[in-house]
Structure formats: C-alpha cells, structure tokens
Motif scaffolding. Structure first.
Motif, PDB file in Angstrom:
ATOM      1  N   LEU A 124       0.833  -1.200   0.000  1.00 52.63           N
ATOM      2  CA  LEU A 124       0.000   0.000   0.000  1.00 52.63           C
ATOM      3  C   LEU A 124       0.870   1.254   0.000  1.00 52.63           C
ATOM      4  O   LEU A 124       0.582   2.242  -0.674  1.00 52.63           O
ATOM      5  N   MET A 125       1.964   1.184   0.770  1.00 55.99           N
ATOM      6  CA  MET A 125       2.853   2.339   0.843  1.00 55.99           C
ATOM      7  C   MET A 125       3.485   2.594  -0.533  1.00 55.99           C
ATOM      8  O   MET A 125       3.612   3.749  -0.954  1.00 55.99           O
ATOM      9  N   ALA A 126       3.859   1.510  -1.210  1.00 56.56           N
ATOM     10  CA  ALA A 126       4.450   1.662  -2.548  1.00 56.56           C
ATOM     11  C   ALA A 126       3.448   2.338  -3.481  1.00 56.56           C
ATOM     12  O   ALA A 126       3.801   3.261  -4.235  1.00 56.56           O
ATOM     13  N   GLY A 127       2.192   1.910  -3.425  1.00 62.19           N
ATOM     14  CA  GLY A 127       1.151   2.511  -4.262  1.00 62.19           C
ATOM     15  C   GLY A 127       0.969   3.978  -3.922  1.00 62.19           C
ATOM     16  O   GLY A 127       0.870   4.842  -4.807  1.00 62.19           O
ATOM     17  N   MET A 128       0.948   4.261  -2.599  1.00 58.85           N
ATOM     18  CA  MET A 128       0.745   5.644  -2.169  1.00 58.85           C
ATOM     19  C   MET A 128       1.890   6.535  -2.663  1.00 58.85           C
ATOM     20  O   MET A 128       1.664   7.643  -3.167  1.00 58.85           O
ATOM     21  N   ILE A 129       3.123   6.023  -2.531  1.00 52.76           N
ATOM     22  CA  ILE A 129       4.274   6.821  -2.953  1.00 52.76           C
ATOM     23  C   ILE A 129       4.212   7.080  -4.459  1.00 52.76           C
ATOM     24  O   ILE A 129       4.439   8.210  -4.922  1.00 52.76           O
ATOM     25  N   ALA A 130       3.869   6.043  -5.234  1.00 50.89           N
ATOM     26  CA  ALA A 130       3.782   6.222  -6.691  1.00 50.89           C
ATOM     27  C   ALA A 130       2.700   7.232  -7.040  1.00 50.89           C
ATOM     28  O   ALA A 130       2.882   8.080  -7.933  1.00 50.89           O
ATOM     29  N   ALA A 131       1.554   7.156  -6.323  1.00 48.00           N
ATOM     30  CA  ALA A 131       0.462   8.096  -6.593  1.00 48.00           C
ATOM     31  C   ALA A 131       0.887   9.519  -6.265  1.00 48.00           C
ATOM     32  O   ALA A 131       0.628  10.458  -7.021  1.00 48.00           O
ATOM     33  N   LEU A 132       1.568   9.683  -5.104  1.00 48.56           N
ATOM     34  CA  LEU A 132       2.040  11.021  -4.702  1.00 48.56           C
ATOM     35  C   LEU A 132       3.039  11.566  -5.713  1.00 48.56           C
ATOM     36  O   LEU A 132       2.945  12.722  -6.132  1.00 48.56           O
ATOM     37  N   GLN A 133       3.984  10.706  -6.065  1.00 45.77           N
ATOM     38  CA  GLN A 133       5.008  11.140  -7.012  1.00 45.77           C
ATOM     39  C   GLN A 133       4.368  11.489  -8.361  1.00 45.77           C
ATOM     40  O   GLN A 133       4.733  12.460  -8.994  1.00 45.77           O
ATOM     41  N   GLY A 134       3.390  10.677  -8.763  1.00 49.28           N
ATOM     42  CA  GLY A 134       2.684  10.935 -10.019  1.00 49.28           C
ATOM     43  C   GLY A 134       1.953  12.257  -9.975  1.00 49.28           C
ATOM     44  O   GLY A 134       1.982  13.044 -10.924  1.00 49.28           O
ATOM     45  N   PHE A 135       1.302  12.500  -8.825  1.00 47.00           N
ATOM     46  CA  PHE A 135       0.564  13.756  -8.663  1.00 47.00           C
ATOM     47  C   PHE A 135       1.514  14.956  -8.744  1.00 47.00           C
ATOM     48  O   PHE A 135       1.245  15.956  -9.424  1.00 47.00           O
ATOM     49  N   ALA A 136       2.656  14.836  -8.046  1.00 47.64           N
ATOM     50  CA  ALA A 136       3.619  15.939  -8.035  1.00 47.64           C
ATOM     51  C   ALA A 136       4.190  16.163  -9.433  1.00 47.64           C
ATOM     52  O   ALA A 136       4.331  17.311  -9.889  1.00 47.64           O
TER      53      ALA A 136
END
Lengths: 173, 530
Positions: B330-342
């Motif tokens: 879940l953390m990996a997904g969250m980090i990818a989503a955050l990075q994608g958003f940024a």
C-alpha cells in the motif's frame, strides 16, 4: 509474490468503493462518501487459473469518480494490469460513460483485461442483451451484473479478471 | 269215455286247414320273391364291396409307400422329445436337489429361531422378575411422592401467605414511589430530600472503599476531561495562554539544563567519540553527543515501479524488524500516486519530483528514475550526508537490478553502516581518508555499539508501552515511558486506578530480561483521592 495493480473506474456514486470494500473487507455501507483522489486497498486471494488454484496479491486503486476520464484518472491508471469499469444499472444513460472509460483504457493500457461491472443489480434489472453483446464484441470484456449491497457476483468479478490478468489472455475473450 | 266224432266239425277244421295252407303258400311265394330280391341286392352289394375293396387296396398300397417318410419324421420327433424329456428330467432333478438344500437350510433356520425364541422367553422371564421388583420400588416411590406433595402443599400455603404480605408491602412502596414521584416534579423538594442522603452515601463509600470508588469514577472523570478539552479547545487556549508562556519558558529552561547536564555527564569515552566525530565530519561535538540519543536508522527500503506503484523489492532493517510497519504494498502505491501527482502538477522533467516527506514519525526519502522509484523510510536525526547516501543506494540498486535482477537489490543494513559511501564509490566521504581509516573503524565500532544500544532502548520502551496498551483497565489513564539519557533508567510515569492495576503492570514488565534499569513513578487514583 508480485502484486498486480487493478484500477476501478467509473462515474460518481456508481459503487466503485462499495464493490472494493465488499470484495476486500466483505462489508457494505449505504452511507455515500465520495472518494477524493485515490484510495488504495490490498487484498490476497486464491484464484483458479488454468485449472489450478493460485495465491494472488492485488493492489486495488479506487480512483475518484468522474463522468469522463480525465488526466487524473489517466495518471493513476498507468502501469495497471487490468481495469474494472463500473456502471450504475439504475441510470438510463450508463453505457456511454462506461464506453468512454473503456476506450481510455484501451488507448493507455492496450491489451489489458477489462471487466464491466453493472452494479446495483439488487434494485435494477440487467441491461439488454444487445448492449451486452455490443460491449463484448467491442472490448472482449468480462461482463458481470453485481450488487455490492448483497455481495452477489462481486468476488467472481475480481477473480475472473485476475485469472485473465495472470492467464495472459489479455482483452480477448 | 271217448267223445263221438262230429263230422261237421271235422270238415270245418279241414277247411280251415286248407285255407291256412293256401295262405301259407301265398305267404311263402311273397317271401321267396323277397328273398330273391334280397339275394340280388346282396349280389350287387357284394360287387360294390369288391370294387371298393380293390380301391382301398390300391389306396393302402399308396399309403404304405408314403408311410416310410412319415415314420422317419416321427422317429426324429421321438428323438427330440426324448432329448427334451431327458433335459427336463435333469432340471427336475436339480430342482429337487435345490429344494432339498432349501429344506435343510429352512430346517436349520427353524432350529436357530427356536433357540432364539427360547432365549427371548428366558429374557422375558427375567424382565418380568425385574418388573415385579420395580413395581415394589414404584410403590415406595409413590409413597414418597405423596409425602412430598403434602409438604409442597403446605409450603404453597405458606408462600401464599407470604405473597399476601408482599402485596401489602408493594402497596406501601407504591404509595411511597408516588410520593417521591410527586416530589420529583418539585426540584427544590427533591434536592432537599436526596442531597443529605447522597452526600452521606458518597462519603461512606469514599471512606469504606476508596479503591472501588476510584475505579468507578476515575475513567468517567478522565473521559469527561478529555472530551471537555476537545470541545472547548479555544476557550482552553485562551484560559491557559498566560500560563502557557510561563510553562514554555520553564520547558525551554529545563531542556537547556538537560542539554548542559547531558554534555557534562557524558562519559569520557563518549566525549572522546563525539570529539572524534566532530573532527571527522566538521559538526560540533555537542551535536554528536545529543544525536547519539536519536540515531538515524533506515528502517525500510522499497524499490517501486514508478507508473504502477507495484513494489519490485523491499527490505527492512534488522534493527526495526520487531516493530509494526505500514503495509509495504500500500505504501508503494501511495508513494507512486504522490510522485505521479507531483510530477503531473510540476511537469515530468524531474523538477517536480518529491524528494522527501514525513510519514507518521518517520521521514521518507525518495529518488526516481523514469521507470523506478527508491523510497527509504527513516527515523532519527538525519546526518548531513543522508541525501548523498540515498542517491548512492539508488545507484547501487539500479546496478543490481540491471544485472541478474534477482536477490537482494537494496541491502539497507549495509546502508545503515557508516562506510556505505565506499560501497557506492561515488561520494567523497571523509571516513576513508588515509591514516584516519583505523580511527574511523574504531569510531564505527563504537558508533555501531551506540546504535545497537539505542535500538535496544527503543525496543524496551516499545515493550513496556505494549504491556500498558494490552492492559484494558489502563486504557483511559495517562502513562508514559521515557529515558532521559544513556545513564538514566527507563522511567514509567503517570496514573493508574489502584494498587492492583499497578501490581498487574509490574508483573507484565519482564524486569530480569531488561538490560536497563526500569523505574516506576506512578500515582494511584485511590491515593490521590485521599
């Protein structure tokens, strides 16, 4: 064990979060809470693939609802192994937004399996056979009438899609 | 005497004789004719018979010729009949044999039935005898029941009398309740009635069972206070603002005092290590002394597919392996989503990439290539070179991934070692400089020891916190676990409901296994009440 990313997309309030929560947590709430951005859920399941039962790990991306697929949805869909497009059987014009979402997946994720979930089947009848046949012909997709409220056909939808993802059958039926 | 002859008569007789003779002659002639005709007819008949006989003879001869074939057919038929008869006879014989066997079996069955019947008869006799004995016992039981019934009847009469008395009492109580009910509508009157009683009851309860009173009311009071603080946050801030300034000043003063004491109390070897670290890194020695209490640890490293957020590889530090951690997928997904958003917001040139963010008490360092993300979840005070080390680890991980793509690609425990800069080979760490190498090795050893000591300390503090959390009755009470410095014991301080809860907490702490001194500074609610 590698986790497979599955995105769940569709219009506002069609029941994307409810379907995921029914599958992952086996719960249902009729209190509507809009999803903002994306929610992630992780779920391990045993899925029959090519006649043998296999342990699989899914990371389900519950993407906020939108009538048309926007940049945000496209961004979140990158790298997904499969997608579930959710529609609301109680809405008369549900097919067109589902088509557009499926078109976006075909363009951004060519060859990935797609599942169409016609949700709220507990209070509304299934769509016409002609509509189902048209979607099947066009996208080669899984088509399932679901009810997040009763749980009817929900696990099978995710398991069948997972079997297609791992079985490597792509979008073709 | 002879009668005389009558000539007339004689004549007459002769005449009659003559007539008769004539008739006879006539009759004879008729007969003769008849005979002749009969003889003629017989002759004709004889001829006919002869002809018939000849015909029959020829017919018989013809029949005699065809008789041979028929006889052969008859013979074959006779043989077939004989064979059939012999078969039937054999079947009949077999049937007879079977009947004999059946008869024998039936006979033996009949014999066994007879034996069983005899056994049943014997059993029936025994049962009859038992029934007879039971009947005698039943008679006794009946008598007992009768006496019991009499006793119960008497008791029921008594109960009825009691019920009548109770009804009377209920009536009186109802009257009292009605009075109280009326009084309840008059608050002043009610207060007058119940205040003395309540005050007296509370006082008695407080004196007689202070522990029980504390147990009952303390959680409610604590809950109420917490709720009131939450509900009246603004008022609370306004109310305590003047006091808060004083408190902050006191806290800062105490922190400075602690800092000074820590520097003053540091062991000579600690000072020497801090000084050496200061010389090597250029950071103040006092800073190193303080930092030892909060060592930087890379708890977890994750290599993530940038687009999908799928976790490609992960590794947890041995120093953190016993602590709870967020789900890595879940953390990996969250980090990818955050990075994608940024990246989406600031452009995909890399300028918009997140490089660091806080997550609970940890800091997550991020580095990315166009296809991969490296995330390090770290705790503690970050040394100045951490950013460079993260870059190096990403480089190492990418090199390993580009190789066989299997096995450990991250090796974060290597990263946690101070000499990781050498492994990367890209940073200019001062540690590897010439003669200082040996000194650095000693420092690394002591540093490592210090890190392990701190990890032990964190683990023991977590264990004690867990022991508190597992005790249901301690849930609402304020308790904290801390350790001031390396020379201090682990201090457990706060409030518990009573002595029994304190004893239970003491039992839960595994004193003997702890490498540190543990000191309890806990007040009892029951004591506080007094």
């Amino acid at each position: 064990m590698k986790a497979h990313k599955v995105i769940v997309i569709g219009d506002f309030g069609v029941g994307k979060t409810s379907l995921i929560r029914r599958y992952v947590l086996d719960v249902f709430s009729d209190q509507y809470r809009a999803t903002l951005g994306v929610h992630l859920y992780k779920h391990s399941d045993i899925v029959p693939i090519d006649g043998t039962e296999q342990q699989v790990k899914l990371v389900l991306w519950d993407i906020e609802g939108a009538p048309l697929p926007g940049e945000q949805m496209m961004r979140y869909s990158l790298g997904a192994s499969g997608a579930i497009v959710v529609g609301d059987l109680t809405r008369p014009d549900m097919i067109e937004p589902m088509r557009r979402a499926a078109d976006m997946i075909e363009a951004r994720l060519p060859g990935r399996p797609i599942g169409f979930a016609f949700n709220k089947h507990d209070i509304a009848p299934a769509p016409d056979d002609s509509n189902i046949a048209a979607l099947k012909d066009r996208y080669g997709a899984l088509i399932t009438c679901t009810s997040a409220k009763t749980g009817d056909a929900v696990p099978n939808l995710f398991r069948d899609l997972t079997a297609r993802i791992i079985g490597g059958k792509g979008g073709a039926v | 005497m002879r009668q005389p002859i009558n000539p007339n008569f004689e004549r007459m007789r002769l005449e009659a004789e003559r007539q008769r003779l004539a008739e006879l002659e006539e009759r004879s002639g008729t007969l003769r004719e008849m005979l002749e005709s009969q003889v003629e007819a017989a002759r004709k008949s004889n001829d006919a018979l002869k002809a018939e006989n000849a015909a029959l003879k020829s017919a018989l001869e013809a029949q005699a010729n065809s008789g041979g074939a028929k006889a052969a057919e008859l013979e074959a038929r006779c043989e077939a009949l004989a064979a059939e008869l012999s078969e039937r006879l054999a079947a009949e014989r077999q049937h007879q044999a079977e009947l004999k066997a059946l008869s024998a079996s039936l006979r033996s069955q009949a014999e066994s039935e007879r034996t069983t019947a005899a056994a049943f008869e014997a059993r029936c006799e025994a049962l009859n005898a038992e029934l007879a004995v039971q009947a005698e016992n039943d008679a006794e039981a009946h008598a007992k029941l009768e006496s019991l019934r009499n006793a119960l009847t008497a008791e029921a009469e008594g109960a009825q009398n009691k019920a009548a008395l109770l009804e009377l009492e209920i009536k009186q109580l109802t009257d009292r309740i009605t009075e109280v009910d009326i009084a309840a509508y008059e608050p002043e009157r009610l207060r007058t009635i119940i205040t003395p009683a309540l005050t007296s009851a509370l006082r008695e309860a407080g004196q007689e069972s202070p522990d029980e009173m504390a147990n009952v009311i303390a959680p409610h009071i604590l809950k109420t206070v917490k709720t009131e603080i939450l509900n009246s946050e603004q008022e609370l801030v306004e109310a305590i603002h003047p006091r808060l300034g004083v408190l902050i000043k006191m806290a800062v003063t105490k922190a400075v005092e602690d800092l000074n004491r820590k520097v003053d109390n540091a062991l000579p070897v600690d000072r020497w290590i801090a000084a050496a670290k200061g010389r090597i890194t250029g950071a103040p020695a006092a800073g190193w002394l303080l930092e030892d209490g909060n060592t930087f640890i890379v708890k977890e490293a994750m290599l993530i597919e940038r687009q999908s957020g799928v976790l490609l590889a992960s590794e947890r530090s041995e120093m953190d392996v016993n602590n709870a951690s967020p789900d890595e997928d879940l953390m990996a997904g969250m980090i990818a989503a955050l990075q994608g958003f940024a990246s989406e917001a600031y452009g995909a040139t890399g300028a918009g990439d997140l490089r660091r963010f806080s997550f609970t008490e940890d800091t997550v360092y991020l580095r990315g290539t166009p296809t991969k993300l490296l995330a390090l979840r770290c705790s503690g005070v970050a040394p100045p070179e951490v950013e460079a080390r993260v870059d190096e680890l990403l480089e190492i991980a990418m090199e390993r991934m580009n190789g066989d793509g299997h096995g450990d690609v991250l090796m974060i425990d290597d990263f946690n070692k101070p000499d990781v800069a050498e492994t990367g080979g890209a940073s200019g760490s001062k540690i590897v400089a010439g003669v200082l190498g040996a000194v650095a090795a000693v420092i690394a050893l002591i540093w490592g020891h210090s890190a392990v000591t701190n990890a032990h300390e964190s683990r023991w503090i977590s264990k004690i916190e867990q022991a508190i959390a597992e005790d249901d009755q301690l849930g609402p009470y304020p308790l904290s676990v801390s350790r001031e410095d390396n020379d201090s014991p682990i201090l457990v301080s706060g409030l518990v409901p009573n002595a029994a809860a304190l004893k239970a907490l003491e039992d839960r702490i595994n004193w003997s296994a702890s490498p540190f001194d543990i000191e309890l500074n806990i007040a009892l609610v029951s004591e506080v009440n007094r």
